[in-house]
Design a protein around this motif. Sequence first.
Motif, PDB file in Angstrom:
ATOM      1  N   ASP A 705       0.856  -1.183   0.000  1.00 28.38           N
ATOM      2  CA  ASP A 705       0.000   0.000   0.000  1.00 28.38           C
ATOM      3  C   ASP A 705       0.897   1.241   0.000  1.00 28.38           C
ATOM      4  O   ASP A 705       1.878   1.297   0.752  1.00 28.38           O
ATOM      5  CB  ASP A 705      -0.917   0.002   1.229  1.00 28.38           C
ATOM      6  N   ASP A 706       0.576   2.225  -0.819  1.00 28.43           N
ATOM      7  CA  ASP A 706       1.406   3.430  -0.888  1.00 28.43           C
ATOM      8  C   ASP A 706       1.090   4.396   0.240  1.00 28.43           C
ATOM      9  O   ASP A 706       1.868   5.320   0.514  1.00 28.43           O
ATOM     10  CB  ASP A 706       1.228   4.124  -2.234  1.00 28.43           C
ATOM     11  N   ASP A 730       4.658  -0.027  -3.055  1.00 23.78           N
ATOM     12  CA  ASP A 730       3.926  -0.075  -4.324  1.00 23.78           C
ATOM     13  C   ASP A 730       3.993  -1.493  -4.884  1.00 23.78           C
ATOM     14  O   ASP A 730       4.664  -2.376  -4.320  1.00 23.78           O
ATOM     15  CB  ASP A 730       4.470   0.947  -5.330  1.00 23.78           C
ATOM     16  N   SER A 748      -3.242  -6.088  -0.849  1.00 20.98           N
ATOM     17  CA  SER A 748      -2.739  -4.975  -1.655  1.00 20.98           C
ATOM     18  C   SER A 748      -3.814  -3.911  -1.879  1.00 20.98           C
ATOM     19  O   SER A 748      -5.011  -4.228  -2.010  1.00 20.98           O
ATOM     20  CB  SER A 748      -2.230  -5.490  -3.004  1.00 20.98           C
ATOM     21  N   MET A 752      -1.773   2.687  -6.883  1.00 17.43           N
ATOM     22  CA  MET A 752      -0.390   2.865  -6.419  1.00 17.43           C
ATOM     23  C   MET A 752       0.474   3.261  -7.607  1.00 17.43           C
ATOM     24  O   MET A 752       0.170   2.914  -8.757  1.00 17.43           O
ATOM     25  CB  MET A 752       0.148   1.563  -5.808  1.00 17.43           C
ATOM     26  N   PRO A 753       1.583   3.999  -7.344  1.00 17.88           N
ATOM     27  CA  PRO A 753       2.491   4.365  -8.438  1.00 17.88           C
ATOM     28  C   PRO A 753       3.269   3.136  -8.945  1.00 17.88           C
ATOM     29  O   PRO A 753       3.306   2.097  -8.293  1.00 17.88           O
ATOM     30  CB  PRO A 753       3.426   5.382  -7.785  1.00 17.88           C
ATOM     31  N   ARG A 754       3.846   3.316 -10.123  1.00 16.95           N
ATOM     32  CA  ARG A 754       4.685   2.322 -10.817  1.00 16.95           C
ATOM     33  C   ARG A 754       3.908   1.068 -11.198  1.00 16.95           C
ATOM     34  O   ARG A 754       3.859   0.705 -12.373  1.00 16.95           O
ATOM     35  CB  ARG A 754       5.920   1.944  -9.977  1.00 16.95           C
ATOM     36  N   ASP A 756       0.114  -0.764 -10.141  1.00 17.12           N
ATOM     37  CA  ASP A 756      -1.062  -0.759  -9.266  1.00 17.12           C
ATOM     38  C   ASP A 756      -1.437  -2.174  -8.837  1.00 17.12           C
ATOM     39  O   ASP A 756      -0.802  -3.156  -9.230  1.00 17.12           O
ATOM     40  CB  ASP A 756      -2.242  -0.058  -9.952  1.00 17.12           C
TER      41      ASP A 756
END
Length: 817
Positions: A705-706, A730, A748, A752-754, A756
Amino acid sequence: MDNKEEFLKIILATFRAEADENLNAMAIHLIELEKNPPKPRQDELSEIIYRVAHSLKGASRSVNLTEIESICHAFEDVMSAIRDGEIDYSPQVFDALHQTIDIITELLDYQSDDIGDELQVKISEHVDMLTMVEAGIEIEDLGVSRTNKPKQPKPESKPQSQEVPIAQPKDSKPVEDIPQPKVRIEEQQAKAEEIKPEIQKPKPKPKPKPKTKPKPGSKPQVKNTSSETIRISSKKLDTVLAQAEEMLSIKLRAIQHSKNLKSTLTQFSTWHKQSFAILQAARNVNIILQKKASQENLSSDETKIANLAQHLEWINSFVSNVEKELNDLRDFSVEEVHSISSKIDNLLGDVKELIAVPFSTLSMVFPKMVRDIAKDLEKEVDFIIQGDDIRIDRRILEKIRTPLIHILRNSIDYGVEMPDVRIEKGKDVKGKVSLSIERLENNKIGVTVSDDGSGINVDKLRKLYIAKHDISEEDADKITDKECLSYIFQSGISTSDIVTDLSGRGLGLAIAQQEIQLIGGSIDVETVANESTTFRIKLPLSIVTFRGILIEVSEEMFVIPTTMVERVVRVKKETIKTVEARATILFEGEVVPLIRISEILQLKEKVDKSAFIHVAIFENGNKKIGFVIDKVISEQEVLVKNFNKQLQRVRNILGATILGSGRVVPILNISDLFKSSNKISSTQSTVYDIVDSEEDKVKSILVVDDSITSRTLLKNILEAAGYNVTTAIDGLEGFTKLKEGSYALVVSDVEMPRLDGFGLTARIRADKEFSEVPVILVTSLSKREHREKGIDAGANAYIVKSNFDQSNLLDIIQRLI
């Protein structure tokens, strides 16, 4: 013509069956006579043997078997001479009479109509020999060769020149060098009278009555001519039994249907009780509306509600009637099950009684066999049979015949010592071999064969065991006598230094054990040096049906024969100990190894977090093993369905049965399970590993989790529940950590960046190593298309943060891992 040939075949088959019975009866009574019973019993036995021989002679005449008729006639003459006091019983007489039984048996086994010149000469010589025995002439080497021509009487006897062909001059070479011609029965009788000049009076033609009446307890083995007795082919009886046993499936289905009906009624009654509160509320509403209707008109909605309340009342009345009918149907079903079960059980019992025969039908052939083997080995053996009146399935008797022959041969050859050796040991010159049959618990038959001989050389067996398995001296000291004795059943193992036509090849006991195990029996051996050896055999009463325990292993059902189960116990996991890298338990003071059946059958192991495990204790020979099972479902009668030829030998599986529900369930082969358990390496996983690795090992979970707040919240919740938690910021970092560690589950976020959450889930599912790892998506995205996208990616669960409930999350995790 074809019908006539078929009729002759049937007649001959009937004669052979009758002849076998008569010959067995003659052999048994002759052996009893050899034990020199009191005079009244001797007279009784002589009369029985005479009558049986006479019956056999008459039967052989009716089917035109003249050779057997002539032999029986000569046999009768010997018995008549004994009964009239002209000759006495002696070893020579007994040997001659036993040889008569052997030669008639040989003739019965002869397949061709033309018996051949060699056998014809043998018959002629044997009739001549019986004639000489009847005359009281001493014959040398009678027991050495059964085909050698006996020597002629002493010179003072009247010469038999009348029987030499006319073409031969009287001064030719001695009579014994001249081939004897085949003579007729009348000539044999004349010849006997010439040989016995001292007998003045002719033999009385009428047969005298027996001097003593048979004892009330005696059972003469004579032909039963009662009209109440008929002969039926054993194949027909087997067919009738198979059809009767198929009725068992009807009984099981009826029981299952009754159970289903009872379960349905229970659920129905529960629902009816729960709906009563709604009905009561509807009644109250209806009362209120009725009062209002008496004062003013009801609105449209109120009228509908009143109608609904009345309909609910009608439904309740209808449901009550249905419930009553279901109760009546259940009671009727219970009565029907009781009636069907009773009738089918009685039918099966009666049919099984038809094919159940006394053990004596098998054991009656053993006294003569033991006598012949002992005589060939120049030993003296007293053979004792006890309990042979116990009735047992004929098919089991057929299967046990060969093992008992091998065991009895070994008892006489290896066990009983030579007479001079027994005298040196202070034993009776006659060895004792006993065969006893008894009923055991759990529908078992116990057969015991014992002798009072020299016992089994355990030290020699230990050396053979050590040499075969290449065991070190340190490990050799740990081998118990029990293990050494069980080694005697291995093929190629023998304590004899020489190989004879009787024993020494190391195959007999191996064959015996294999045959016994194939019918669901077991065999073990006990021995005391220079005192005794005892073989104990346990057999089921029936082959096709038996009581079986229905068990569950790795969510699969199996049946194990109740007769093979020593005990089913519930064991605390904390009591499991490791001995020599094997899980063991203490059972009745004995250390018993534990093996998982799922491991042998290569099934996926079911994780059980309870503090107990179920163990079925089996005993095979002198060895006990505890097999771990998941659940005991029930015990019931089982109908065995054998496999077709394509699946005739499936490892660890004896056959299959069909439950009342119609489900096909395999029946486990306990003997195979024992063999398979020996092949499992001690380095492989054991039950003890399950205790440590499955129950006590803490599961690891990866949280991705971001949001630091969300990560911390999830981490605290999961760690409080007892899990090890690793976090990632991420999807890309999460997948990297997943590859570096070992995780039971992934939780999860989606956005999220990069990478998901959808992408992370798809990448996990695409990787063969992690494709089975459960994934839970916890996100604020609540739209339907987001849920569908998560499912398409392969997520196992989708939780919306706005509806987040930590207990719901923990329940989902527990179900998934």
